[in-house]
Design an enzyme around this catalytic site. Structure first.
Site, PDB file in Angstrom:
ATOM      1  CB  SER A 114      -0.901  -0.005   1.235  1.00 37.64           C
ATOM      2  OG  SER A 114      -1.629  -1.200   1.321  1.00 37.64           O
ATOM      3  CE  LYS A 189      -4.877  -1.648   1.452  1.00 37.74           C
ATOM      4  NZ  LYS A 189      -5.802  -2.596   2.074  1.00 37.74           N
ATOM      5  CE  LYS A 258       1.390   1.968   4.847  1.00 34.55           C
ATOM      6  NZ  LYS A 258       1.161   0.969   3.833  1.00 34.55           N
TER       7      LYS A 258
END
Ligand code: NAD
Length: 321
Positions: A114, A189, A258
């Site tokens: 990701s 994503k 993140k």
């Protein structure tokens, strides 16, 4: 009929595929590729993780990233973030070991991490200058779906390159979505994980308030799951990882933070409103600071418990009726 040029053919077993990043997700994904008949050339900075995958799948470990680039037409990265991908592909300094030193025109990088979509576009352009193709193919479904080879895969990049890599993706996933140009899979994503993170904290706040009002949290989750407040966290995370106090889904809170930062990057780069995403990142970052590094993302609920002075506990069976 003339045969298609070498670099437009699908990459099918028993082709060798490089697999870099053998953590919670990379290990089961590499295992499924090996089961499908691909020859795996594995790499991880964690020697134990590398040894486990080599023992379980018969994967080879080569001496350098350069030699992985040389020996594999396609290399998959399943690393914590785009910075780690960049380091592995381009190296740290002029003399650093890296995949690009071994890649040849026609090689393909498949980044399944990701990563940040903006960084992916930059990396893709740098690789294209050397004739190396790149697609982004991040996944959703967690460790369980990685193990079952039923991941959702969001593939961005040139449709012809994705078609070439499709057999590889199909060995790990059930649904493969084409999202558009390079980086669009990574944008998708990040947006998915923002919506998922917001759903988890929305449910945590709701279940806590309901318990403080006198309801049984197990019952609350069951009712949400039969009603319009249901979401992936109420369905798949609350009983299994939160009310059980196991907090072991296999996806870390650090990685979720993140992903929230990446989702905000996508919103800001497109001048899109992101009030809830801003609040969500702030809340998850606060939880990360309070809980410390290395905890599972489902443990974020413990921060809400602390703020409210209430621990989520199912009532014993005999008093829950
Ligand atoms: P992880 O931390 O368990 O694994 C990452 C692996 O990469 C580790 O084994 C680490 O040693 C290795 N690594 C780090 N830097 C490296 C480098 N420079 N060279 C070689 N190896 C290196 O992470 P994970 O949970 O497997 O997640 C991997 C990626 O997939 C992340 O981008 C994450 O956001 C994403 N993801 C995770 C899940 C999940 O449920 N865990 C689900 C979907 C997507």
């Amino acid at each position: 009929m003339p045969s298609p040029p070498e670099n437009s053919r699908s990459i099918v077993p028993p082709a060798r595929v490089g697999f870099i990043g053998l953590g919670q997700m990379g290990q089961p994904m590499a295992r499924n590729l090996a089961r499908a008949g691909y020859g795996i050339v594995a790499h991880d900075v964690n020697r134990d993780a590398l040894r486990r995958v080599c023992e379980a799948t018969g994967a080879e470990a080569l001496a350098s990233l350069k030699s992985i680039g040389e020996h594999c037409e396609a290399v998959i990265t399943m690393l914590p973030d785009g910075n780690a991908v960049r380091t592995v592909v381009l190296g740290r300094g002029a003399a650093g070991d890296c995949l690009l030193a071994g890649f040849s025109p026609g090689s393909v990088l498949i980044d399944m991490s990701s990563s940040s979509p903006l960084g992916t576009r930059t990396l893709g352009a740098q690789l294209a200058e050397r004739g190396v193709a790149m697609i982004d193919a991040p996944v959703s479904g967690g460790v369980r779906k990685a193990a079952d080879a039923t991941l959702s895969i969001m593939a961005g990049g040139d449709a012809g390159i994705i078609a070439r890599c499709r057999p590889i993706l199909e060995a790990m996933g059930k649904q493969i979505f084409l999202t558009g140009s390079l980086g669009s899979g990574h944008a998708m994503k990040a947006i998915n994980n923002y919506v998922s993170a917001a759903g988890l904290v929305a449910a945590a706040e709701g279940v806590l308030a309901a318990q403080r009002f006198g309801l049984d949290p197990g019952n609350v989750v069951d009712i949400l799951n039969a009603s319009t407040g249901m979401n992936n966290s109420t369905l798949n995370k609350f009983h299994r990882f939160i009310l059980s106090r196991a907090f072991d889904s296999g996806f870390s809170l650090d990685l979720m933070v993140k992903d929230l930062k990446t989702a905000l990057e996508v919103a800001r780069s497109t001048a899109s409103p992101a009030r809830l995403a801003e609040a969500c990142l702030e809340a998850w970052t606060e939880a990360q600071a309070a809980l410390g590094p290395g905890v599972d993302h489902t443990a974020v609920v413990r921060h809400w418990e602390k703020l409210s002075g209430t621990e989520l506990r199912k009532k014993p069976i005999d008093s829950a009726s």
